[in-house]
Design a protein around this motif. Structure first.
Motif, short mmCIF file in Angstrom:
data_model
loop_
_atom_site.label_atom_id
_atom_site.label_comp_id
_atom_site.label_asym_id
_atom_site.label_seq_id
_atom_site.Cartn_x
_atom_site.Cartn_y
_atom_site.Cartn_z
N PHE A 383 -3.36 -29.63 10.49
CA PHE A 383 -1.90 -29.62 10.57
C PHE A 383 -1.37 -29.31 9.17
CE2 PHE A 383 -3.32 -33.93 9.72
CZ PHE A 383 -2.44 -34.42 8.76
N ASP A 384 -0.09 -29.24 9.02
CA ASP A 384 0.51 -28.98 7.71
C ASP A 384 0.44 -30.28 6.92
OD1 ASP A 384 1.96 -28.27 5.51
OD2 ASP A 384 3.82 -27.81 6.57
N TYR A 385 -0.65 -30.44 6.16
CA TYR A 385 -0.98 -31.75 5.57
C TYR A 385 0.14 -32.30 4.68
CZ TYR A 385 -5.56 -30.17 7.10
OH TYR A 385 -6.59 -29.70 7.85
N LEU A 420 3.15 -41.13 6.52
CA LEU A 420 3.92 -42.27 5.98
C LEU A 420 4.50 -41.92 4.62
CD1 LEU A 420 2.10 -45.61 6.94
CD2 LEU A 420 3.91 -44.39 8.13
N SER A 421 3.62 -41.55 3.66
CA SER A 421 4.13 -41.14 2.35
C SER A 421 3.03 -40.44 1.57
CB SER A 421 4.61 -42.35 1.54
OG SER A 421 4.99 -41.98 0.23
N PRO A 422 3.37 -39.33 0.86
CA PRO A 422 2.39 -38.78 -0.07
C PRO A 422 2.22 -39.73 -1.25
CG PRO A 422 4.49 -37.68 -0.35
CD PRO A 422 4.65 -38.62 0.81
N GLY A 440 -4.61 -28.84 -7.20
CA GLY A 440 -3.41 -28.06 -6.95
C GLY A 440 -2.40 -28.84 -6.12
N ARG A 441 -1.20 -28.27 -6.03
CA ARG A 441 -0.13 -28.87 -5.22
C ARG A 441 -0.17 -28.25 -3.83
NH1 ARG A 441 1.73 -33.26 -7.84
NH2 ARG A 441 3.84 -33.06 -7.00
N GLY A 442 0.40 -28.95 -2.86
CA GLY A 442 0.47 -28.43 -1.50
C GLY A 442 -0.87 -28.47 -0.80
N ASN A 443 -1.03 -27.61 0.21
CA ASN A 443 -2.25 -27.58 1.01
C ASN A 443 -3.31 -26.69 0.34
OD1 ASN A 443 -0.88 -29.12 2.88
ND2 ASN A 443 -0.38 -27.38 4.21
N PHE A 444 -4.54 -27.16 0.37
CA PHE A 444 -5.66 -26.36 -0.15
C PHE A 444 -5.81 -25.07 0.64
CE2 PHE A 444 -10.25 -25.33 0.05
CZ PHE A 444 -10.45 -25.05 -1.30
N ASP A 445 -5.94 -23.97 -0.08
CA ASP A 445 -6.15 -22.66 0.54
C ASP A 445 -7.61 -22.28 0.36
OD1 ASP A 445 -6.42 -19.93 1.10
OD2 ASP A 445 -4.37 -19.47 0.47
N PRO A 467 -4.03 -35.75 -6.10
CA PRO A 467 -2.61 -35.84 -6.48
C PRO A 467 -1.68 -35.95 -5.28
CG PRO A 467 -3.41 -33.60 -6.74
CD PRO A 467 -4.60 -34.43 -6.38
N SER A 468 -0.58 -36.60 -5.51
CA SER A 468 0.45 -36.77 -4.48
C SER A 468 0.90 -35.40 -3.97
CB SER A 468 1.64 -37.52 -5.09
OG SER A 468 2.70 -37.60 -4.17
N GLY A 469 0.78 -35.19 -2.67
CA GLY A 469 1.18 -33.92 -2.09
C GLY A 469 0.33 -32.75 -2.54
N GLY A 470 -0.94 -33.00 -2.86
CA GLY A 470 -1.82 -31.94 -3.35
C GLY A 470 -3.27 -32.22 -3.03
#
Length: 524
Positions: A383-385, A420-422, A440-445, A467-470
């Motif tokens: 899903f969109d992690y 719940l929360s990053p 990295g930030r966001g979803n791993f590519d 990392p938060s959100g990464g």
């Protein structure tokens, strides 16, 4: 147990040899240590030697119900292990319940005799242990929260060598004073023994030269602020070149998510010998904002392995196991809990269930029914992690391990999620060091991000924050037979189930096999 007063309040506290923080263990690379732990409190107890690789000696690693049954009240156990191919600063702490709040201390591993540091030799050393303090009985705080299915209360103070420094509610509270001689270089050995908070650390008027993290040398760089997560150690060189004066030393939390933290700053004093303390005001400094992510990223991006001829970075270049671990919080039904559910945590949606016997014992003696080796190497569905989370926040539960052949090369991508929360998750791997090859930030590519991996001089650690959100990518060689815990070093998340373990099979012959258990190994 010992009565200890902090913040103008006294409580009975679990200590080692009556000290908080506990005694420092000094050893030299290749030394064998015999440490007898006698349990004189009413809790079950184990001690973990955090960052010690424990080559073939998993019985001495210390996490309760993972590599040993706990030492019961009135009993003792001798931890017997050799410090192999390691030198620098590590630490020890209790590894059961939340007892490590006060049961912790430093491990200083000196280089082999006549082997110099790979940086200018410091003339003196100073040990700095960062921690947290609760006025209440920590175990009572956790028990209440567990019954309600909610997060426990945050700590009341941060500490530097066990002391918070003056606070508004207790101006008489002492802070630690470090004496330095003008013109000398000091090696500061900094340990983050806090339970639940990443911490910034800085000293007014002084830059720090970072030379080592987690007992691994790094390319030296200067910083006025360092970042350290629970479970990490950092060695820095301080040049006492200001001649005279008193300078404030501060530690404060780093949190870049909307999560409640103890926002109080602990203070200590760096004082030059010969300073007239009565007429000299302390030079102050301001800690970074709690959400100072640019400072945190700059520090982490500066860390590179020394990668010299003497200390090469042996990064695995071929991979046998490519694992993708999602790190998440969740909500599972609980009739007796507040609002009818309890907060849990999971890796690949598996909330780890602690066994009632030792996993290592079950593995060594081939006992069935204690664990399975079917831990998922990838999430069951994607899903969109870091985007909109799925509606279903339930997790699976189980004592599931992931099996590795001896000497196999492993890559793990640890992806934070917005469930719940990053949040930052300092992940600690027992039994190994690993190389942090990317983040990295966001979803791993999986197509683009590996092209940017550092496979030349990535920092070598035993604890790294996803990392938060990464995401963060690590690599290690599974050259240590046994069962090795991987868990978040935020104690609240470990309690909620953010943990798993690797089972590493024996290799060829006795030198690549787990040693048999010692005769005094505690029983459950």
């Amino acid at each position: 147990m010992k009565n200890i007063t902090r913040l103008c309040s006294t409580k009975a506290t679990v200590t080692v040899n009556g000290k908080f923080p506990g005694p420092t263990i000094y050893a030299r690379e290749d030394d064998t240590l015999l440490i007898k732990v006698v349990n004189q409190v009413h809790y079950n107890l184990t001690i973990h030697w955090h960052g010690v690789k424990q080559i073939r000696t998993g019985w001495a690693d210390g996490p309760a119900y993972i590599t040993q049954c706990p030492i019961q009240p009135g009993k003792s156990y001798v931890y017997n292990f050799t410090v192999t191919d390691q030198r620098g600063t590590l630490f020890w702490h209790a590894h059961i319940l939340w007892l490590r709040a006060t049961v912790h201390g430093a491990i200083v591993i000196l280089p082999k005799l006549a082997l110099p540091y790979p940086f200018p030799n410091p003339q003196k050393e100073i040990l700095i242990i960062l921690g947290e303090w609760w006025k209440s009985d920590v175990e009572a705080v956790v028990d209440e929260a567990t019954q309600l299915g909610l997060p426990p209360n945050i700590s009341d103070a941060h500490t530097i060598n066990g002391l918070p420094g003056p606070v508004s509610t207790c101006l008489s509270q002492e802070g630690f004073t470090f004496l330095v001689e003008p013109g000398k270089k000091y090696l500061l050995r900094i340990v983050n023994a806090a339970l639940n908070e990443e911490l910034f650390f800085k000293i007014a008027g002084h830059k720090l030269t970072v030379v080592e993290v987690d007992s691994s040398y790094v390319k030296p760089f200067k910083a006025d602020t360092i970042l350290t997560t629970p479970g990490q150690t950092t060695n820095v060189i301080l040049s006492a070149d200001l001649g005279t004066g008193k300078y404030l030393m501060v530690t404060s939390p780093y949190m870049d998510s909307p999560i409640l933290v103890n926002n109080r700053t602990a203070t200590a004093t760096l004082q030059y010998v010969g300073t007239n303390t009565s007429s000299t005001t302390t030079t102050l400094t301001v800690p970074p904002p709690t959400n100072a992510t640019p400072i945190a990223i700059k520090f982490m991006d500066s860390l590179r392995s020394l990668n010299s001829r003497k200390y090469p970075a042996k990064v695995p270049l071929t991979i046998d196991h490519s694992l993708f671990f999602t790190i998440s919080l969740g909500l599972n039904p609980c009739e007796s809990c507040y609002r009818g559910f309890r907060i849990v945590a999971a890796i690949n949606n598996v909330t780890f269930v602690m066994p009632s016997v030792s996993l290592l014992n079950a593995h060594f003696f081939n006992k069935s029914g204690v664990f399975t080796d079917d831990f998922p190497g990838n999430p069951a569905y994607t899903f969109d992690y870091t985007g909109i989370p799925p509606e279903n926040l339930r997790t699976m539960e189980g004592t599931r391990l992931y099996r590795l052949a001896y000497n196999s090369n492993v890559q793990v991508i640890m992806q934070d999620t917005g469930l719940l929360s990053p949040e930052n998750h300092p992940m600690h791997l027992h039994g190994f060091n690993f190389f942090v090859v990317g983040r990295g930030r966001g979803n791993f590519d999986p197509e683009e991000d590996p092209k940017k991996f550092n496979l030349v001089d990535p920092v070598e650690r035993n604890t790294i924050n996803a990392p938060s959100g990464g995401w963060v990518a690590i690599r290690f060689r599974a050259n240590n037979p046994g069962i090795w815990f991987l868990h978040c070093h935020l104690e609240v998340h470990t309690t909620w189930g953010l943990k798993m373990a690797f089972v590493v099979d024996n290799g060829n012959g006795p030198e690549e096999s787990l040693l048999p258990p010692p005769k005094d190994l505690p029983t459950c």
